[in-house]
Design a protein around this motif. Structure first.
Motif, PDB file in Angstrom:
ATOM      1  N   MET A 114      30.757 -13.066  -2.689  1.00  0.00           N
ATOM      2  CA  MET A 114      30.824 -13.246  -4.138  1.00  0.00           C
ATOM      3  C   MET A 114      32.263 -13.230  -4.643  1.00  0.00           C
ATOM      4  O   MET A 114      32.632 -14.024  -5.500  1.00  0.00           O
ATOM      5  CB  MET A 114      29.982 -12.178  -4.837  1.00  0.00           C
ATOM      6  CG  MET A 114      28.496 -12.334  -4.598  1.00  0.00           C
ATOM      7  SD  MET A 114      27.601 -10.968  -5.385  1.00  0.00           S
ATOM      8  CE  MET A 114      25.962 -11.197  -4.713  1.00  0.00           C
ATOM      9  N   TYR A 117      33.853 -16.534  -3.683  1.00  0.00           N
ATOM     10  CA  TYR A 117      33.336 -17.588  -4.551  1.00  0.00           C
ATOM     11  C   TYR A 117      34.049 -17.550  -5.903  1.00  0.00           C
ATOM     12  O   TYR A 117      34.500 -18.572  -6.409  1.00  0.00           O
ATOM     13  CB  TYR A 117      31.827 -17.412  -4.739  1.00  0.00           C
ATOM     14  CG  TYR A 117      31.194 -18.433  -5.639  1.00  0.00           C
ATOM     15  CD1 TYR A 117      30.569 -19.548  -5.105  1.00  0.00           C
ATOM     16  CD2 TYR A 117      31.205 -18.279  -7.023  1.00  0.00           C
ATOM     17  CE1 TYR A 117      29.978 -20.497  -5.942  1.00  0.00           C
ATOM     18  CE2 TYR A 117      30.628 -19.216  -7.860  1.00  0.00           C
ATOM     19  CZ  TYR A 117      30.012 -20.329  -7.316  1.00  0.00           C
ATOM     20  OH  TYR A 117      29.440 -21.261  -8.146  1.00  0.00           O
ATOM     21  N   CYS A 118      34.131 -16.345  -6.471  1.00  0.00           N
ATOM     22  CA  CYS A 118      34.784 -16.190  -7.786  1.00  0.00           C
ATOM     23  C   CYS A 118      36.254 -16.608  -7.723  1.00  0.00           C
ATOM     24  O   CYS A 118      36.754 -17.275  -8.640  1.00  0.00           O
ATOM     25  CB  CYS A 118      34.660 -14.748  -8.267  1.00  0.00           C
ATOM     26  SG  CYS A 118      32.985 -14.281  -8.755  1.00  0.00           S
ATOM     27  N   TRP A 121      36.532 -20.568  -7.299  1.00  0.00           N
ATOM     28  CA  TRP A 121      36.160 -21.305  -8.502  1.00  0.00           C
ATOM     29  C   TRP A 121      36.827 -20.749  -9.767  1.00  0.00           C
ATOM     30  O   TRP A 121      36.496 -21.183 -10.866  1.00  0.00           O
ATOM     31  CB  TRP A 121      34.642 -21.326  -8.661  1.00  0.00           C
ATOM     32  CG  TRP A 121      33.992 -22.130  -7.586  1.00  0.00           C
ATOM     33  CD1 TRP A 121      33.280 -21.657  -6.521  1.00  0.00           C
ATOM     34  CD2 TRP A 121      34.007 -23.553  -7.440  1.00  0.00           C
ATOM     35  NE1 TRP A 121      32.859 -22.684  -5.730  1.00  0.00           N
ATOM     36  CE2 TRP A 121      33.284 -23.867  -6.265  1.00  0.00           C
ATOM     37  CE3 TRP A 121      34.560 -24.593  -8.181  1.00  0.00           C
ATOM     38  CZ2 TRP A 121      33.099 -25.176  -5.821  1.00  0.00           C
ATOM     39  CZ3 TRP A 121      34.374 -25.902  -7.737  1.00  0.00           C
ATOM     40  CH2 TRP A 121      33.658 -26.176  -6.577  1.00  0.00           C
ATOM     41  N   ASN A 122      37.741 -19.803  -9.617  1.00  0.00           N
ATOM     42  CA  ASN A 122      38.445 -19.199 -10.755  1.00  0.00           C
ATOM     43  C   ASN A 122      37.489 -18.691 -11.825  1.00  0.00           C
ATOM     44  O   ASN A 122      37.668 -18.926 -13.018  1.00  0.00           O
ATOM     45  CB  ASN A 122      39.436 -20.198 -11.374  1.00  0.00           C
ATOM     46  CG  ASN A 122      40.540 -20.550 -10.419  1.00  0.00           C
ATOM     47  OD1 ASN A 122      41.105 -19.673  -9.776  1.00  0.00           O
ATOM     48  ND2 ASN A 122      40.839 -21.837 -10.304  1.00  0.00           N
ATOM     49  N   VAL A 123      36.457 -17.977 -11.392  1.00  0.00           N
ATOM     50  CA  VAL A 123      35.479 -17.419 -12.317  1.00  0.00           C
ATOM     51  C   VAL A 123      36.114 -16.232 -13.046  1.00  0.00           C
ATOM     52  O   VAL A 123      36.623 -15.306 -12.411  1.00  0.00           O
ATOM     53  CB  VAL A 123      34.199 -16.977 -11.576  1.00  0.00           C
ATOM     54  CG1 VAL A 123      33.208 -16.340 -12.544  1.00  0.00           C
ATOM     55  CG2 VAL A 123      33.569 -18.156 -10.855  1.00  0.00           C
ATOM     56  N   CYS A 126      35.580 -11.485 -12.829  1.00  0.00           N
ATOM     57  CA  CYS A 126      35.160 -10.978 -11.514  1.00  0.00           C
ATOM     58  C   CYS A 126      36.223 -10.100 -10.855  1.00  0.00           C
ATOM     59  O   CYS A 126      36.032  -9.670  -9.718  1.00  0.00           O
ATOM     60  CB  CYS A 126      34.846 -12.140 -10.577  1.00  0.00           C
ATOM     61  SG  CYS A 126      33.428 -13.118 -11.063  1.00  0.00           S
TER      62      CYS A 126
END
Length: 179
Positions: A114, A117-118, A121-123, A126
């Motif tokens: 996770m 992923y963050c 994708w530059n979430v 997080c």
């Protein structure tokens, strides 16, 4: 969460497995009962039933009685995670690849997955998970994170039961502690 009588009936008849560490059980049971799940079966790895070696407990809302552990499982599986400063969950639907259940340290694997992923994708929002990775590696848990994971798990379970679309693996749910 306000539910119609039809949604409450759907919840009563639903079969979903929740797999997690023993620390989650009381919190998850309380959240599920609050939403209307009535038949919650708790099974531990000490009950001499086949289950992955990387989990401690299964909470199954079976209402009929069967185990969720075979590669041809026909019920959704929810994997809640305490990530110290927050929580996450991964849902494995019946038609999904079940290899995730074979990971040796599922909690650490999920946190790294996770966080990666963050980062990729530059979430936004997080950073707390990335900052929690050393504590997760050291096996630290927090009451607030367990409670947050149980809350997320119960909401996902209710959504599955009433037929709402949910994110499932490789997608996931992630939330900073609610307290």
């Amino acid at each position: 969460m306000n539910m119609t009588s039809e949604e409450k009936r759907l919840i009563k008849d639903c079969r979903i497995a929740v797999i997690g560490a023993i620390e989650f059980i009381d919190k998850i049971k309380a959240e599920l009962k609050q939403l209307g799940f009535e038949s919650i079966q708790i099974t531990s790895r000490f009950d001499k039933m086949p289950m992955p070696s990387n989990v401690d407990v299964i909470a199954e809302n079976v209402n009929e009685g069967s185990s969720c552990f075979s590669k041809d499982v026909t019920i959704p599986i929810i994997l809640p995670f305490d990530f110290v400063n927050g929580a996450g969950a991964i849902i494995v639907m019946p038609d999904d690849d079940k290899d995730i259940l074979d990971k040796p340290d599922l909690r650490l694997w999920a946190a790294n997955y996770m966080a990666g992923y963050c980062a990729f994708w530059n979430v936004v929002g997080c950073e707390w998970l990335r900052d929690s990775l050393p504590d997760i590696r050291n096996g630290l848990t927090r009451h607030a994170a367990l409670k947050t994971a149980a809350h997320i798990c119960a909401r996902i379970t209710a959504n599955i039961a009433v037929g709402r679309e949910v994110k499932h693996f490789p997608r996931f749910y992630l939330c900073k502690n609610l307290e």
